[in-house]
Design a protein around this motif. Structure first.
Motif, short mmCIF file in Angstrom:
data_model
loop_
_atom_site.label_atom_id
_atom_site.label_comp_id
_atom_site.label_asym_id
_atom_site.label_seq_id
_atom_site.Cartn_x
_atom_site.Cartn_y
_atom_site.Cartn_z
N GLY A 364 0.78 -1.22 0.00
CA GLY A 364 0.00 0.00 0.00
C GLY A 364 0.82 1.27 0.00
N LYS A 365 2.11 1.17 0.30
CA LYS A 365 2.97 2.36 0.33
C LYS A 365 4.01 2.32 -0.79
CE LYS A 365 1.25 4.02 4.22
NZ LYS A 365 0.28 2.95 4.54
N VAL A 366 4.48 1.14 -1.13
CA VAL A 366 5.51 0.98 -2.15
C VAL A 366 4.90 0.34 -3.38
CG1 VAL A 366 7.59 -0.30 -2.76
CG2 VAL A 366 7.46 0.85 -0.55
N LYS A 367 5.06 1.00 -4.52
CA LYS A 367 4.57 0.44 -5.78
C LYS A 367 5.65 -0.45 -6.39
CE LYS A 367 1.46 4.27 -6.89
NZ LYS A 367 1.11 5.33 -7.88
N PRO A 368 5.26 -1.60 -6.91
CA PRO A 368 6.24 -2.53 -7.48
C PRO A 368 7.04 -1.88 -8.61
CG PRO A 368 4.13 -3.62 -7.21
CD PRO A 368 3.89 -2.16 -6.94
N LYS A 369 8.36 -2.06 -8.55
CA LYS A 369 9.22 -1.55 -9.62
C LYS A 369 10.61 -2.15 -9.47
CE LYS A 369 11.05 2.53 -9.59
NZ LYS A 369 11.31 3.98 -9.58
N VAL A 370 11.40 -2.02 -10.51
CA VAL A 370 12.83 -2.34 -10.45
C VAL A 370 13.58 -1.02 -10.50
CG1 VAL A 370 14.75 -3.47 -11.62
CG2 VAL A 370 12.49 -4.56 -11.58
N SER A 371 14.51 -0.83 -9.56
CA SER A 371 15.25 0.43 -9.48
C SER A 371 16.73 0.18 -9.70
CB SER A 371 15.04 1.08 -8.11
OG SER A 371 15.88 2.23 -7.98
N ASP A 372 17.34 1.01 -10.55
CA ASP A 372 18.78 0.94 -10.80
C ASP A 372 19.55 1.96 -9.98
OD1 ASP A 372 18.34 -1.04 -12.73
OD2 ASP A 372 18.06 0.44 -14.33
N ALA A 373 18.91 2.57 -8.99
CA ALA A 373 19.56 3.60 -8.18
C ALA A 373 20.73 3.02 -7.39
CB ALA A 373 18.55 4.21 -7.22
N LEU A 374 21.82 3.78 -7.30
CA LEU A 374 22.97 3.39 -6.50
C LEU A 374 22.70 3.73 -5.04
CD1 LEU A 374 25.93 2.41 -6.27
CD2 LEU A 374 26.64 4.78 -6.71
N LEU A 375 22.70 2.70 -4.20
CA LEU A 375 22.39 2.88 -2.78
C LEU A 375 23.35 2.07 -1.92
CD1 LEU A 375 18.50 2.62 -2.41
CD2 LEU A 375 19.90 4.61 -1.92
N SER A 376 23.49 2.50 -0.67
CA SER A 376 24.24 1.75 0.32
C SER A 376 23.33 1.38 1.48
CB SER A 376 25.41 2.59 0.86
OG SER A 376 25.99 1.98 2.00
N ARG A 429 32.98 3.90 -6.40
CA ARG A 429 32.03 4.07 -7.49
C ARG A 429 31.67 5.54 -7.60
NH1 ARG A 429 28.08 0.33 -8.66
NH2 ARG A 429 27.27 2.01 -9.97
N VAL A 430 31.78 6.09 -8.79
CA VAL A 430 31.26 7.42 -9.10
C VAL A 430 30.46 7.27 -10.39
CG1 VAL A 430 31.73 9.82 -9.67
CG2 VAL A 430 33.14 8.65 -7.97
N ASN A 431 29.14 7.33 -10.24
CA ASN A 431 28.25 7.06 -11.37
C ASN A 431 28.63 5.71 -12.00
OD1 ASN A 431 26.74 9.44 -10.99
ND2 ASN A 431 28.32 10.62 -12.02
N GLN A 432 28.95 5.69 -13.30
CA GLN A 432 29.23 4.40 -13.93
C GLN A 432 30.68 3.96 -13.75
OE1 GLN A 432 29.26 7.21 -15.66
NE2 GLN A 432 30.37 7.05 -17.61
N TRP A 433 31.52 4.81 -13.20
CA TRP A 433 32.94 4.50 -13.08
C TRP A 433 33.23 3.75 -11.78
CZ3 TRP A 433 35.89 4.80 -17.19
CH2 TRP A 433 35.54 5.69 -18.21
N PRO A 461 46.61 0.69 -10.35
CA PRO A 461 45.21 1.12 -10.29
C PRO A 461 44.36 0.41 -11.33
CG PRO A 461 46.70 3.02 -10.32
CD PRO A 461 47.53 1.81 -10.63
N GLN A 462 43.09 0.21 -11.00
CA GLN A 462 42.14 -0.38 -11.94
C GLN A 462 40.95 0.56 -12.10
OE1 GLN A 462 41.70 -4.91 -11.43
NE2 GLN A 462 42.53 -4.25 -9.45
N LEU A 463 40.50 0.71 -13.32
CA LEU A 463 39.38 1.61 -13.62
C LEU A 463 38.47 0.91 -14.64
CD1 LEU A 463 38.22 4.56 -13.29
CD2 LEU A 463 39.47 5.09 -15.41
N PHE A 464 37.19 0.85 -14.31
CA PHE A 464 36.23 0.19 -15.18
C PHE A 464 35.03 1.09 -15.44
CE2 PHE A 464 38.35 -3.07 -12.60
CZ PHE A 464 38.91 -3.86 -13.59
N ASP A 465 34.52 1.01 -16.65
CA ASP A 465 33.29 1.69 -17.01
C ASP A 465 32.16 0.65 -16.96
OD1 ASP A 465 31.12 2.99 -18.10
OD2 ASP A 465 32.17 3.67 -19.92
#
Length: 499
Positions: A364-376, A429-433, A461-465
Motif C-alpha cells: 500500500g505504500k511501495v509500488k512494485p518496480k525495479v530500481s537501478d539507483a545506487l544505494l548503500s 564508485r562514481v556514477n558508472q565508473w 590502479p584499476q578503472l572500469f566503465d
C-alpha cells in the motif's frame, strides 16, 4: 501532538497512529546477488522472497558497505563505514565493537518510541574482552539501543556454540561452566585434528578445532553441555523468537533486526529442507532461508500488521562457495550463478563483493518496480530517521545519506559516489565508473585461492566503465590517467572528510 494529528514526511502525510510503521530488516549472511529467484537463481526456488520482490522495489545496484560481515553489520547499525572504527572480521571472543554511547539505528528509533530487537547472528563483539560466559555478558546489544536480543554470539563456525539471550547464556548449568579460548585448547572436547572420525563435515585447518554437533569450529570450548546449540534447529529457534517479539509488540511500533546465520558456513539446514534444491547444503540453506522469511511475513499478515510494516531484505556481503568447509557447493552448482552477472564475491573488490539483493516491501505504500539507483545499506539509517521524524545529530551516521523517496520507489536518482570496502583495499564508485585502489604487498591472494574467489587486487590502479563492462574485464586506468588521479583524490577525500 494529539491523536489524529498529521505529520508530513516528504510526500507522505499519515495520521499519528500510522506515522510510526514497524520496521523489519531481514539481513541474510553471504547471500549473493544471484542467489534468489527474482535475481536469476537456478536450482532453488525462493517463493517468499520473490513475492516481496514482485510487490516491492527490487534494487539492482544496492550495496553492503563492505565485502565481509563485521564491517557491513557495523555500518548498517551505525551509518558509517567500518574503516572509521577499524572494523574487520572478529574472532569469537572479541570485545564489543560498537561501544555504549555510540549513535545507532536502534537507539535512534527508541527516540521515536520504538521497541527494538536483534535476533540471530551478531558478530560485532561482546563485553570488554575476556568475557565471562557464565555471568552477565555486557556490554552488548542492550547497551547500544536494543531492548531485546537473542544471539549467536559470533557466528556458526566459531565458539562459543551457545545462544545468548539478552546478557545470559541460555540453558547454562552453573555446575558446568563455559571456558573459551582462541589461543590454546581448553576443555575435554576433541578437535578435528585429534579425531577426524568424529567430524561429519570436512574442514580446513582453521576450522578444525573443537567438535560440537559433529562439526569442528574455530576456537576451543569446554563445558556448557546443556547450553550447546544444534545447528539444524536455527530456522525454528530464530523464527520462533522473531514471531514472539512481533506478538509481544504488535500494539506498538517495533524494529526487528532479523540477522540470519544462513547461508553462512557451516551449512547444516534442517532435515526437512534436504533436497529442496539441486545444489546440496548451500542450495538447501537458501530454501530454508526463504521459508524463514515467509514465516515472519505471514505472521505480520495474519496479525494485520503488514500494511504498517516496512520490510527491507538484503545481505551482508556477496557469495562464497568454499569458506572453511567442503559441502560440495562447487561441484553441485550446476548453472546457478551466485554472483549474478558480476565478478568476484565475498572478500573481493569486484562488484559481487558488495552488490547484493536488496528489496523494499511495504504493501500500500511501495509500488512494485525495479530500481537501478545506487544505494548503500548505510543509507537506511538516515532514510528511516526521516520516515519516523527524528533529526540526526551532526556527528551521527556520518556516511548515511537520506534517500527515503528512493527506498520507497518514488524517485530513481540516489548516490553519485560510494566506497566499497574489501579485505585488501577500497574501491570507489562514481556514477558508472569503478576505481579499485592499488594494493602493495598483497598478502591475501593465497587466502582467497582457498576460497575460490577473485579478489580483484592488483599493484596498479584499476578503472572500469560499468555501463559498458559490468564484469570488470577491461582495465581503462592506463588510458585515463587524469580520471584515475581524480578518483584517488575523491576516495581519499571521502575517507578523510566524508561524502
Amino acid at each position: 501532538m494529539g491523536c489524529g494529528d498529521e505529520v508530513n514526511h516528504g510526500n507522505h502525510v499519515l495520521h499519528e497512529k500510522n506515522t510510526k510503521p514497524n520496521i523489519v530488516i531481514f539481513y541474510i549472511d553471504d547471500l549473493g546477488y544471484g542467489d534468489v529467484g527474482s535475481y536469476g537463481a537456478v536450482g532453488v526456488e525462493t517463493p517468499s522472497i520473490d513475492k516481496l520482490a514482485e510487490n516491492g522495489v527490487r534494487f539492482t545496484d544496492a550495496h553492503s558497505s563492505a565485502a565481509t560481515c563485521t564491517p557491513s553489520r557495523y555500518s548498517l547499525l551505525t551509518g558509517e563505514h567500518g574503516f572509521r572504527n577499524n572494523a574487520a572480521i572478529l574472532p569469537g571472543d572479541a570485545p564489543s565493537l560498537i561501544r555504549p554511547g555510540k549513535a545507532t539505528l536502534p537507539a535512534m528509533l527508541k527516540k521515536a518510541g520504538y521497541q527494538t530487537a536483534v535476533i540471530g547472528k551478531w558478530h560485532l563483539g561482546l563485553g570488554d574482552g575476556d568475557v565471562n560466559w557464565n555471568g552477565d555478558v555486557s556490554p552488548g546489544p542492550l547497551d547500544i539501543g536494543f531492548d531485546y536480543s537473542f544471539l549467536l554470539p559470533a557466528t556458526g563456525d566459531r565458539v562459543p556454540t551457545v545462544y545468548l539471550e539478552n546478557t545470559k547464556v541460555v540453558n547454562l548449568d552453573p555446575n558446568d561452566p563455559i571456558s573459551v579460548s582462541y589461543k590454546g585448547k581448553v576443555g575435554e572436547r576433541p578437535t578435528r585434528l585429534e579425531r577426524p572420525d568424529l567430524a561429519r563435515v570436512v574442514a580446513d585447518e582453521q576450522h578444525s578445532e573443537t567438535i560440537i554437533n559433529g562439526v569442528s569450529r574455530i576456537g576451543t570450548m569446554g563445558g556448557g553441555e546443556s547450553a550447546l546449540w544444534v545447528d539444524e534447529d536455527f530456522p525454528d529457534v530464530f523464527t520462533g523468537k522473531a514471531i514472539d517479539f512481533i506478538h509481544a509488540n504488535k500494539n506498538k511500533p517495533f524494529f526487528l533486526f532479523h540477522s540470519y546465520h544462513d547461508i553462512h558456513v557451516p551449512r547444516l539446514p534442517h532435515p526437512r529442507f534436504k533436497g529442496k534444491s539441486s545444489m546440496g547444503p548451500r542450495g538447501d540453506a537458501i530454501a530454508q532461508m526463504d521459508w524463514m522469511t515467509g514465516k515472519v511475513v505471514s505472521e505480520l499478515e495474519q496479525l494485520g500488521l503488514a500494511e504498517n510494516t516496512l520490510i527491507i531484505f538484503t545481505s551482508d556481503n556477496g557469495p562464497v562457495l568454499t569458506d572453511g568447509y567442503d559441502d560440495q557447493a562447487i561441484e553441485l552448482l550446476g548453472d546457478h550463478k551466485p554472483w549474478g552477472p558480476f565478478r568476484g564475491g565475498k572478500y573481493s573488490a569486484f562488484e559481487a563483493g558488495t552488490r547484493v539483493p536488496t528489496i523494499v516491501y511495504w504493501p500500500g505504500k511501495v509500488k512494485p518496480k525495479v530500481s537501478d539507483a545506487l544505494l548503500s545499506q548505510m543509507d537506511i539509517y538516515a532514510s528511516v530517521a526521516k520516515l519516523v521524524g527524528v533529526k540526526l545529530e551532526d556527528n551521527e551516521a556520518v556516511d548515511s545519506v537520506e534517500y527515503l523517496s528512493v527506498l520507497l520507489g518514488e524517485e530513481e536518482i540516489a548516490r553519485e559516489a560510494l566506497i566499497e570496502e574489501s579485505v585488501a583495499t577500497n574501491s570507489l564508485r562514481v556514477n558508472q565508473w569503478k576505481y579499485i585502489a592499488p594494493v602493495k604487498n598483497n598478502n591475501v591472494a593465497a587466502f582467497l585461492a582457498h576460497k575460490n574467489i577473485e579478489g580483484g587486487f592488483a599493484e596498479k590502479p584499476q578503472l572500469f566503465d560499468l555501463s559498458k563492462d559490468i564484469t570488470e574485464q577491461n582495465n581503462l586506468a592506463s588510458a585515463n590517467p587524469k580520471l584515475v588521479q581524480q578518483m584517488q583524490l575523491r576516495l581519499t577525500e571521502i575517507i578523510n572528510s566524508g561524502y
